[in-house]
Design an enzyme around this catalytic site. Structure first.
Site, PDB file in Angstrom:
ATOM      1  N   CYS A  91      -0.387   4.053   2.226  1.00 61.18           N
ATOM      2  CA  CYS A  91      -0.301   3.843   3.660  1.00 61.18           C
ATOM      3  C   CYS A  91       1.278   4.294   4.479  1.00 61.18           C
ATOM      4  O   CYS A  91       1.678   4.389   4.887  1.00 61.18           O
ATOM      5  CB  CYS A  91      -0.675   2.473   4.087  1.00 61.18           C
ATOM      6  SG  CYS A  91      -2.265   1.851   3.076  1.00 61.18           S
ATOM      7  N   ASP A  92       2.334   4.007   3.524  1.00 56.41           N
ATOM      8  CA  ASP A  92       3.710   3.331   3.747  1.00 56.41           C
ATOM      9  C   ASP A  92       4.852   4.623   2.697  1.00 56.41           C
ATOM     10  O   ASP A  92       5.977   4.798   3.262  1.00 56.41           O
ATOM     11  CB  ASP A  92       3.977   2.091   3.779  1.00 56.41           C
ATOM     12  CG  ASP A  92       3.284   1.283   4.136  1.00 56.41           C
ATOM     13  OD1 ASP A  92       2.914   1.450   5.510  1.00 56.41           O
ATOM     14  OD2 ASP A  92       3.332   0.371   3.570  1.00 56.41           O
ATOM     15  N   CYS A  99       0.787  -1.477  -0.366  1.00 57.20           N
ATOM     16  CA  CYS A  99      -0.029  -0.163   0.264  1.00 57.20           C
ATOM     17  C   CYS A  99       0.797   1.458  -0.176  1.00 57.20           C
ATOM     18  O   CYS A  99       1.556   1.970   0.654  1.00 57.20           O
ATOM     19  CB  CYS A  99      -1.054   0.174   1.068  1.00 57.20           C
ATOM     20  SG  CYS A  99      -1.458   1.070   1.469  1.00 57.20           S
TER      21      CYS A  99
END
Ligand code: NAP
Length: 307
Positions: free
Chosen positions: A139-140, A136
């Site tokens: 997200c990261d 993701c």
């Protein structure tokens, strides 16, 4: 939660398919309930920009899109429960779904739980997940500001997320096992013209290395092994149906586990519908998922109500 309530329609999954089914169902007078594991909007919430949904000329942030979906359902007073689906008993006339948020019963059920990422199943992938291995980018990505990373895959997701990751990483190796991308042409054209993206064609990753965090990968390019120093790796090797809770249900699926439906989203199990990415379908997009949801809810209305 209303004890012992028998809903007209239990909706498993609150992505664009499930949320649109709830919208259409509620507006048509069905009592519906939505059960979502993460956030309304589902997978789309992890997308930086939704660029191909009509009426958003400048695109829209995925999480914002999810919040708008939730607000729309709240305006209609649709009950939404956040929890994990543990078991779904859908064969009988009364459908029952056990979740970490409680048990729900309904006259019909819609499976709209989408997909989850495929793993590469290579050494280091699981042990370094969350420590440099990610599925993701939204997200990261921020952990890799100024770093060197790899993205694996050649589909829309790999291309789109590579473009997003260029805002953070200094250098990106885009690793694809063939010499042609699967993703759409306009994404290909963009990726091919970004100087910080180096494309490694005909290349596979055989190992992810690192003690406590990723520091490199072993790749095989045109049959030759090579080590590459990287700080992180984002894997976009396609997706599989998110359907572990259906393990014991005898439902018609294709050879990859995607649920086969009629044009009214009916599955082979009476009273059970499927919509969105979990369905065997030609195109998996927010717009097609939403359309599936609208059709499924309308089919339920037709089944339960006589005009
Ligand atoms: P996908 O289209 O199935 O592409 C998966 C990619 O991963 C393919 O290029 C495939 O290679 C590669 N791959 C699969 N297994 C691999 C392995 N073991 N090792 C190395 N590479 C592997 O999946 P996706 O990109 O996640 O997209 C899923 C669906 O969502 C698609 O329908 C897509 O159109 C849609 N989507 C759309 C958008 C958008 O419209 N903006 C964005 C994201 C996703 P091969 O090409 O050689 O098979």
């Amino acid at each position: 939660m209303e004890e012992n309530k028998l809903y007209d329609l239990i909706i498993l999954g609150g992505g664009p398919a499930g949320a649109t089914a709830a919208l259409y169902g509620a507006r048509a007078g069905l009592s519906v309930v939505v059960i979502e594991q993460m956030a309304l909007g589902g997978e789309i919430c992890a997308t930086d920009r939704l660029d191909n949904f009509p009426a958003f000329p400048d695109g829209i942030n995925g999480a914002e899109f999810g919040m708008l979906l939730q607000k729309q359902l709240e305006n209609l007073e649709v009950p939404i429960y956040f929890g994990r689906i543990e078991k779904a008993m859908l064969e009988e006339d009364i459908k029952s779904v056990q979740t970490s948020a409680g048990e729900f019963t309904g006259k019909t059920a819609l499976i709209a739980t989408g997909t989850e990422p495929n793993l590469l199943n290579i050494e280091g992938e699981l042990s370094l997940r969350g420590r440099g291995v990610s599925y993701c980018a939204t997200c990261d990505a921020a952990f890799f500001r100024g770093k060197t990373i790899a993205v694996v895959g050649g589909g829309d997701a790999a291309l789109e997320e590579t473009i997003f990751l260029t805002r953070f990483a200094e250098k990106i190796y885009l690793i694809h096992r063939r010499d042609k991308f699967r993703g759409c042409t306009w994404l290909q054209d963009k990726v091919l013209n970004i100087p910080s993206v180096e494309i490694l064609w005909n290349t596979t990753v055989s190992e992810i290395k690192g003690e406590n965090k990723v520091n490199g990968i072993k790749i095989k390019q045109d049959g030759k092994d090579r080590d590459l120093a990287i700080d992180g790796i984002f894997i976009y090797a396609g997706r599989k149906p998110n359907a572990a809770f259906l393990e014991n249900l005898d439902i018609n699926c294709d050879d990859r586990g995607f649920i086969i439906t009629s044009s009214k989203m009916e599955t082979s199990v009476p009273g059970v519908y499927a919509a969105g990415d979990i369905r065997k379908t030609f195109l998996r997009q927010v717009i097609t998922a939403a359309a599936d949801g609208a059709i499924a809810a309308t089919a339920v209305v037709q089944k339960l109500f006589t005009y």
